[in-house]
Structure formats: C-alpha cells, structure tokens
Design an enzyme around this catalytic site. Structure first.
Site, mmCIF file in Angstrom:
data_model
loop_
_atom_site.group_PDB
_atom_site.id
_atom_site.type_symbol
_atom_site.label_atom_id
_atom_site.label_comp_id
_atom_site.label_asym_id
_atom_site.label_seq_id
_atom_site.Cartn_x
_atom_site.Cartn_y
_atom_site.Cartn_z
ATOM 1 N N LYS A 11 -8.306 -0.899 -1.141
ATOM 2 C CA LYS A 11 -7.842 -1.580 0.068
ATOM 3 C C LYS A 11 -8.053 -0.704 1.308
ATOM 4 O O LYS A 11 -8.297 0.510 1.194
ATOM 5 C CB LYS A 11 -6.357 -1.949 -0.115
ATOM 6 C CG LYS A 11 -6.122 -3.000 -1.210
ATOM 7 C CD LYS A 11 -4.657 -3.394 -1.240
ATOM 8 C CE LYS A 11 -4.385 -4.478 -2.278
ATOM 9 N NZ LYS A 11 -2.953 -4.871 -2.267
ATOM 10 N N TYR A 51 -5.960 -14.450 -0.696
ATOM 11 C CA TYR A 51 -4.538 -14.361 -1.031
ATOM 12 C C TYR A 51 -3.809 -15.697 -0.867
ATOM 13 O O TYR A 51 -2.582 -15.715 -0.701
ATOM 14 C CB TYR A 51 -3.869 -13.272 -0.184
ATOM 15 C CG TYR A 51 -4.137 -11.870 -0.708
ATOM 16 C CD1 TYR A 51 -3.649 -11.459 -1.947
ATOM 17 C CD2 TYR A 51 -4.862 -10.954 0.036
ATOM 18 C CE1 TYR A 51 -3.881 -10.179 -2.437
ATOM 19 C CE2 TYR A 51 -5.100 -9.660 -0.436
ATOM 20 C CZ TYR A 51 -4.599 -9.284 -1.678
ATOM 21 O OH TYR A 51 -4.823 -8.011 -2.141
ATOM 22 N N ASN A 114 -0.951 -0.504 -0.511
ATOM 23 C CA ASN A 114 -0.841 0.071 -1.857
ATOM 24 C C ASN A 114 -2.183 0.383 -2.531
ATOM 25 O O ASN A 114 -2.297 0.367 -3.749
ATOM 26 C CB ASN A 114 0.058 -0.805 -2.739
ATOM 27 C CG ASN A 114 -0.478 -2.214 -2.883
ATOM 28 O OD1 ASN A 114 -1.508 -2.545 -2.327
ATOM 29 N ND2 ASN A 114 0.217 -3.030 -3.652
ATOM 30 N N HIS A 117 -6.282 -3.231 -5.483
ATOM 31 C CA HIS A 117 -5.982 -4.563 -5.993
ATOM 32 C C HIS A 117 -6.452 -4.658 -7.438
ATOM 33 O O HIS A 117 -7.436 -4.013 -7.811
ATOM 34 C CB HIS A 117 -6.729 -5.623 -5.166
ATOM 35 C CG HIS A 117 -6.723 -6.993 -5.789
ATOM 36 N ND1 HIS A 117 -5.651 -7.839 -5.658
ATOM 37 C CD2 HIS A 117 -7.629 -7.625 -6.577
ATOM 38 C CE1 HIS A 117 -5.921 -8.962 -6.335
ATOM 39 N NE2 HIS A 117 -7.108 -8.854 -6.905
ATOM 40 N N GLU A 128 -12.258 -14.059 -8.525
ATOM 41 C CA GLU A 128 -12.321 -12.999 -7.513
ATOM 42 C C GLU A 128 -13.679 -12.283 -7.528
ATOM 43 O O GLU A 128 -14.206 -11.931 -6.475
ATOM 44 C CB GLU A 128 -11.154 -12.026 -7.731
ATOM 45 C CG GLU A 128 -9.831 -12.693 -7.425
ATOM 46 C CD GLU A 128 -8.595 -11.881 -7.797
ATOM 47 O OE1 GLU A 128 -7.473 -12.383 -7.572
ATOM 48 O OE2 GLU A 128 -8.742 -10.738 -8.299
#
Ligand code: UDP
Ligand code: MG
Length: 147
Positions: A11, A51, A114, A117, A128
């Site tokens: 990310k 998302y 964080n 993913h 995805e």
C-alpha cells in the site's frame, strides 16, 4: 484451480516510506513466488471499486483517500494455499494486534495505513488479480476467467 494464487498489494504508506524492497524480500523468504507485479497509481474510481464491499463502513472515505495518496505495488503471488498463507503472513488488520513476525507487525503504521493487502477468498483473489492485470498476463498465470 485458483488455490495456489492470491492477490497482494504493497500500500502507499509502505511504498512511500521505502519499505517495498524489504517486504518483497520477506515474502520471497517465506516461499511466495511473485508471478506478476506492477507499480500502480489508483484513481479514485478504481480505489472505490476495489473496496466496494466496504462502501458503507465508516472508514471507507479515509481508506479511498489513503489508497489514492501515492503509488502502490500490485502483485499476484503463488504458493500452496495462497490465500490463507498470505493472510497468515501479513497478520491482523491492526498492526497492534498482528502476530510477531508478520508483515503488518513489522512494517505497518496503523490499522488504516497497514502496509499490505491480501485477498480474503479464492473468488476475491481471482477478481482482484483480474482487476490489476490484463488478460494476456492472466493467461500466463493460467488464470482463465469465465466470459
Ligand atoms: N481499515 C481501516 N479501519 C478499520 C478497518 C479497516 O482503515 O477499522 C482499512 C485497512 O486499510 C484495511 C482495509 O480498510 O486493510 C480493508 O479492511 P478489511 O477489514 O478488509 O481488512 P484486511 O482484509 O485488509 O485485513
Ligand atoms: Mg479485506
């Protein structure tokens, strides 16, 4: 057929702070094979679509803003039982709750920022991977989506 493939992303927080190389080294040491990889800069509509499942959650707006804040690295990873294996390797969503030795414990800043993913099912892994990689690259991975 898809059990050995998952979708992973480094990310924007981790790319921006220069942790991508360490994260890739870590996942390779753990036996994951990088089968496809791209540096991506998500547009707002792309982040919103990726998302979509979280649209009604209170953190959705912040999550979308974060995901478009800088480049990210999209990867198709291969290993046996890839989805579960990668979820174990990354650890809990909140790094404060992530187990010792997990990627989020080591590299994540916070529950939102964080670092990585991971897909949560084989079905979503395929969706995805297909979201980020063109059909000819999917074919090289042996991924053939239903028409
Ligand atoms: N997230 C957040 N606050 C929360 C829960 C999630 O900012 O309370 C963000 C975080 O970046 C997380 C992403 O939304 O990785 C997707 O949430 P999910 O519950 O799917 O967690 P994951 O599958 O990434 O562990
Ligand atoms: Mg999730």
């Amino acid at each position: 057929m898809s059990g050995n493939l998952t979708f992973a992303m480094i990310k924007p927080d981790a790319v921006e702070s220069g942790k991508s190389g360490a994260i890739i080294a870590h996942l390779q040491e753990q036996g994951f094979l990088v089968r496809a990889m791209r540096l991506v800069r998500l547009t707002r509509p792309e982040a919103e679509a990726f998302y979509e499942v979280h649209r009604e959650r209170p953190f959705y707006g912040e999550l979308v803003e974060f995901m478009i804040s800088g480049p990210a690295i999209a990867m198709a990873l291969q290993s046996s039982d890839a989805v579960a294996g990668w979820r174990t390797a990354i650890g809990a969503t909140d790094p404060a709750e992530a187990a010792e030795g997990t990627i989020r414990r080591e590299f994540a800043e916070s529950k939102g920022r964080n670092a990585v993913h991971g897909s949560d099912s084989d079905e979503n892994a395929l969706r995805e991977v297909a979201f980020f990689f063109p059909e000819r690259e999917l074919a090289l991975l042996g991924v053939h989506l239903p028409a």
